[in-house]
Design a protein around this motif. Structure first.
Motif, mmCIF file in Angstrom:
data_model
loop_
_atom_site.group_PDB
_atom_site.id
_atom_site.type_symbol
_atom_site.label_atom_id
_atom_site.label_comp_id
_atom_site.label_asym_id
_atom_site.label_seq_id
_atom_site.Cartn_x
_atom_site.Cartn_y
_atom_site.Cartn_z
ATOM 1 N N LEU A 2 -48.250 -45.484 34.068
ATOM 2 C CA LEU A 2 -49.602 -46.297 34.572
ATOM 3 C C LEU A 2 -49.575 -47.029 35.752
ATOM 4 O O LEU A 2 -50.266 -46.913 36.820
ATOM 5 C CB LEU A 2 -49.540 -47.296 33.415
ATOM 6 C CG LEU A 2 -50.065 -46.959 31.874
ATOM 7 C CD1 LEU A 2 -50.084 -48.040 31.128
ATOM 8 C CD2 LEU A 2 -51.155 -45.986 31.919
ATOM 9 N N GLU B 219 -54.035 -54.639 32.949
ATOM 10 C CA GLU B 219 -54.303 -53.624 32.031
ATOM 11 C C GLU B 219 -52.956 -52.885 31.453
ATOM 12 O O GLU B 219 -52.764 -52.625 30.331
ATOM 13 C CB GLU B 219 -55.035 -52.731 32.783
ATOM 14 C CG GLU B 219 -55.669 -51.642 31.548
ATOM 15 C CD GLU B 219 -56.366 -50.478 32.235
ATOM 16 O OE1 GLU B 219 -56.969 -50.651 33.271
ATOM 17 O OE2 GLU B 219 -56.587 -49.372 31.613
ATOM 18 N N GLU C 79 -51.429 -55.166 29.012
ATOM 19 C CA GLU C 79 -52.179 -55.136 27.751
ATOM 20 C C GLU C 79 -51.890 -53.731 26.847
ATOM 21 O O GLU C 79 -51.758 -53.661 25.686
ATOM 22 C CB GLU C 79 -53.610 -55.155 28.006
ATOM 23 C CG GLU C 79 -54.643 -55.595 26.973
ATOM 24 C CD GLU C 79 -55.133 -54.304 26.159
ATOM 25 O OE1 GLU C 79 -55.328 -54.494 24.918
ATOM 26 O OE2 GLU C 79 -55.244 -53.423 26.776
ATOM 27 N N ARG C 80 -51.896 -52.549 27.660
ATOM 28 C CA ARG C 80 -51.714 -51.292 27.043
ATOM 29 C C ARG C 80 -50.560 -51.111 26.492
ATOM 30 O O ARG C 80 -49.869 -50.658 25.352
ATOM 31 C CB ARG C 80 -52.107 -50.213 28.028
ATOM 32 C CG ARG C 80 -53.665 -49.959 28.093
ATOM 33 C CD ARG C 80 -54.004 -49.280 29.414
ATOM 34 N NE ARG C 80 -54.013 -47.764 29.011
ATOM 35 C CZ ARG C 80 -54.064 -46.708 29.606
ATOM 36 N NH1 ARG C 80 -54.655 -47.085 30.897
ATOM 37 N NH2 ARG C 80 -53.760 -45.605 29.692
ATOM 38 N N ARG D 140 -49.845 -53.354 23.338
ATOM 39 C CA ARG D 140 -50.350 -52.778 22.331
ATOM 40 C C ARG D 140 -49.694 -51.728 21.667
ATOM 41 O O ARG D 140 -49.350 -51.626 20.409
ATOM 42 C CB ARG D 140 -51.869 -52.246 22.647
ATOM 43 C CG ARG D 140 -52.851 -52.053 21.502
ATOM 44 C CD ARG D 140 -54.395 -52.139 21.924
ATOM 45 N NE ARG D 140 -54.563 -51.930 23.403
ATOM 46 C CZ ARG D 140 -55.014 -50.849 23.812
ATOM 47 N NH1 ARG D 140 -55.217 -49.924 22.883
ATOM 48 N NH2 ARG D 140 -55.269 -50.705 25.061
ATOM 49 N N THR D 141 -49.214 -50.714 22.438
ATOM 50 C CA THR D 141 -48.486 -49.552 21.971
ATOM 51 C C THR D 141 -46.955 -49.929 21.274
ATOM 52 O O THR D 141 -46.793 -49.516 20.303
ATOM 53 C CB THR D 141 -48.266 -48.566 23.225
ATOM 54 O OG1 THR D 141 -49.275 -48.485 23.887
ATOM 55 C CG2 THR D 141 -47.295 -47.543 22.633
ATOM 56 N N VAL E 184 -48.870 -44.416 25.642
ATOM 57 C CA VAL E 184 -49.349 -45.494 26.385
ATOM 58 C C VAL E 184 -50.332 -44.861 27.486
ATOM 59 O O VAL E 184 -51.369 -45.265 27.914
ATOM 60 C CB VAL E 184 -48.170 -45.953 27.364
ATOM 61 C CG1 VAL E 184 -48.869 -46.610 28.552
ATOM 62 C CG2 VAL E 184 -48.012 -47.256 26.485
ATOM 63 N N THR F 58 -52.465 -42.548 26.939
ATOM 64 C CA THR F 58 -53.503 -41.878 26.168
ATOM 65 C C THR F 58 -53.826 -40.374 26.701
ATOM 66 O O THR F 58 -54.786 -40.140 27.206
ATOM 67 C CB THR F 58 -54.743 -42.841 26.643
ATOM 68 O OG1 THR F 58 -55.001 -42.929 27.715
ATOM 69 C CG2 THR F 58 -54.689 -44.110 25.839
#
Lengths: 368, 274
Positions: free
Chosen positions: A100, A109, A112-113, A116-117, A149, A151
């Protein structure tokens, strides 16, 4: 739609053809397992999809776009490696955030990502640790997290569980299954472990010597192996094989003469010899020969191995040896005399020369 | 059971340590003796009387020694940095980027390093003279780098070959380019290799004599080994000055080795794989 299409893909190293004419369409959301012994070309195929290995011939398309010459990072794929391949000098967070960061995703972001993962994988408490301070299972979770992460459109797994011990492997296998159910992303998974293949796969591709031997659901490859290789590779312990010859009366007789079948459930054509395959779990054991009965033969227990729930019996029928799986409770002991019965519906017949399975005959011998 | 063979091993280690350290110990002891003590017969083993006079004298009588040490330091450091930069990139390309004929190139590099440096001296001198590189740090740094680069390439290439390739592949999948992978993955993971190679190159350059003698002809530009070698006068061989100067010239190398040797032993790739 992220359909992955391999159109007659091949890979040559000099004169060696590692993968030949690999032709397959991997459907959106499908969990496809590439299964085969080492050196069968399964990893090479995966690495060609990933972009780590160049494609010698054929076309690879992901989501409709040709990917042959596209850089790995631009293919929309993420890969989980067998030995995790984490960045050892970076924290778990940085390991997961790397892709990322390189994509210049805003910091908020990224946090956040990754957060979450990490939560999804139970890694929240370890984000600041270095990989060296994690257990094998945790490291593999980080490696999976690093893939999630991003996606990606397609997940690629290269024997991700084979560095884990047996117990952890079963646990991680179930986690992977749940993860796939939740994310629903197209996945290609390479393994030499048939249990992983059977449990995880929507479809299995069995490879042998750089060639696809069979593509099918776990059920199909188990019930209807396309050839002798698949039949012997899927199932544990492996399928019994014995050669039969047609005698003057049209019966099929084993080389030692003790096993004779009046007919075979397959189109044998004009062949005078075939190879019969029968799985250890498909042979019925009777306590004593009940007198002459169809497909029933007297046998002697040469060796009995208790596995726990099951026991494996090595049976002698004349000179022929058959491995049979029976229940573990009160299993017959070594030296015992008993009888076995074959079920025509569960017999497989192969051409001796080509190894191909012979098609089941229309007029199948009716099951008992 | 295992005690006796280990005792033999320790004895062997101690013996080899003593043998290799004896010259240095003798050097240090000599630097602490008076002139009479040095020439005394039977020889003095421990300085009697013990004196620091030599150290005081050398700084008052020949302050250029510090300049020599500084010159050596600049040249050795420069050579190390340049050799590691180019050797690192070359070694990485040769061991990891799937270059064709990489093996042949590696052998070629090794072959080049087998020329005796003395045989290169005349042409090197002429070339450096024409280029105006005599008596410059740049000149000697270039010469030393050329001399030690093959070694650096080999050392680093074999270190890179021990790294698990999957980490670099994962970096490619994450979107790093080759240079970025080299900079932020390979170099950090190869740090022990870089430190070990750098230390050796630094010491090589620090000790190098023929090129330093020929390419640095002005007194102010001399390196420590050359400068010290010129101490013997026409009529005397000043042992106390030479040993003292040598001890002083060793100190920076010792300090640098002490700082970096801990890092060599680090298993930095631990945790990458299983």
């Amino acid at each position: 739609m992220t359909e992955v299409k391999l159109d007659r893909i091949g890979k040559k190293y000099g004169a060696v053809e590692a993968v030949q004419q690999f032709d397959l369409t991997i459907r959106e959301g499908e969990f496809l397992v590439l299964l085969g012994p080492s050196g069968c070309g399964k990893s090479t195929t995966l690495r060609m999809i990933a972009g780590l290995e160049s494609i010698t011939s054929g076309d690879l398309t992901i989501g409709g776009a040709r990917m042959n010459d596209v850089d790995p990072k631009d293919r929309g794929v993420a890969m989980v490696f067998q030995n995790y391949a984490l960045y050892p000098h970076k924290s778990v967070f940085d390991n997961m955030a790397m892709a990322l960061k390189l994509q210049k995703v805003p910091t908020a972001e990224i946090e956040e990502r990754v957060g979450r993962t990490a939560e999804l994988l139970g890694l929240t408490d370890y984000l600041q640790r270095k990989p060296a301070a994690l257990s094998g299972g945790q490291r593999q979770r980080v490696a999976i997290g690093r893939a999630i992460v991003r996606t990606p459109k397609v997940f690629l797994f290269d024997e991700p569980l084979s560095n884990l011990d047996a117990k952890l492997r079963v646990k991680m296998r179930m986690e992977l299954q749940e993860l796939h159910d939740r994310l629903g992303a197209t996945s290609v998974y390479v393994t030499h472990d048939q249990v992983e293949a059977m449990t995880l796969a929507d479809r299995i591709v069995i490879m042998n010597g750089g060639v696809v031997a069979q593509v099918g659901t776990p059920r199909e490859v188990y019930d209807h192996p396309a050839d002798e290789f698949v039949a012997g590779f899927i199932g544990s312990p492996a399928m019994n094989f014995l050669d039969l010859a047609r005698d003057d009366t049209g019966r099929w007789v084993s080389d030692c003469g003790n096993l004779a079948l009046p007919a075979l459930p397959a189109d044998t054509g004009s062949r005078s010899r075939v190879r019969l395959g029968v799985r250890p779990e498909h042979i019925e054991v009777l306590p004593e020969a009940p007198g002459p009965a169809p497909l029933t033969y007297p046998a002697r227990v040469l060796l009995a191995e208790l596995l726990g729930a099951d026991a494996l019996l090595s049976l002698g029928i004349g000179e022929t040896r058959l491995l049979v799986r029976v229940g573990g409770a009160d299993h017959p002991v070594q030296g015992a005399h008993l009888a076995i019965r074959l079920n025509p519906a569960q017999l497989h017949v192969f051409d001796i020369d080509t190894g191909r399975a012979l098609p089941r005959s229309a007029a199948e011998v009716p099951p008992r | 059971m295992t005690k006796r063979p280990r005792f033999g091993l320790y004895a062997l280690v101690i013996l080899s340590v003593v043998v290799s350290f004896l010259p240095i110990i003798w050097l240090v002891l000599t630097s602490l003796k008076t002139t009479e003590g040095i020439y005394a017969w039977p020889p003095q083993y421990l300085p009697d009387p013990f004196t620091l006079k030599n150290y005081i004298n050398i700084f008052t009588n020949s302050p250029e020694l510090l300049l020599y040490v500084l010159n050596s330091f600049i040249v050795a450091l420069g050579c190390t940095v340049v050799a590691l930069s180019f050797g690192g990139m070359a070694g990485y390309a040769l061991s990891r980027l799937g270059m064709r004929r990489a093996g042949v190139l590696m052998v070629f590099i090794l072959a080049v390093s087998m020329f005796p440096p003395v045989s290169l001296l005349p042409s090197l001198f002429q070339t450096f003279l024409n280029l105006g590189l005599l008596n410059t740090y740049t000149g000697l740094i270039i010469a030393h780098t050329g001399l030690f680069l093959p070694f650096t390439v080999w050392m680093l290439a074999s270190y890179f070959a021990t790294l698990p390739p999957e980490i670099e592949e994962a970096a490619r999948m994450d979107g790093m380019g080759f240079f970025r992978i080299f900079w932020s993955i390979v170099i950090p993971l190869s740090w022990p290799g870089f430190v070990a190679t750098g230390l050796i190159v630094f010491i090589f350059s620090w000790n190098e004599f023929p090129l330093a003698l020929v390419l640095m002809t002005q007194n102010a530009m001399r390196t420590a080994p050359v400068g010290i070698s010129l101490y013997p006068g026409e009529y005397a061989f000043p042992w106390e000055t030479i040993s003292t100067a040598t001890v002083i010239a060793i100190v920076p190398v010792l300090i640098i080795t002490a700082i970096f040797q801990k890092q060599i032993v680090g298993g930095l790739t631990a945790g990458a794989g299983k």
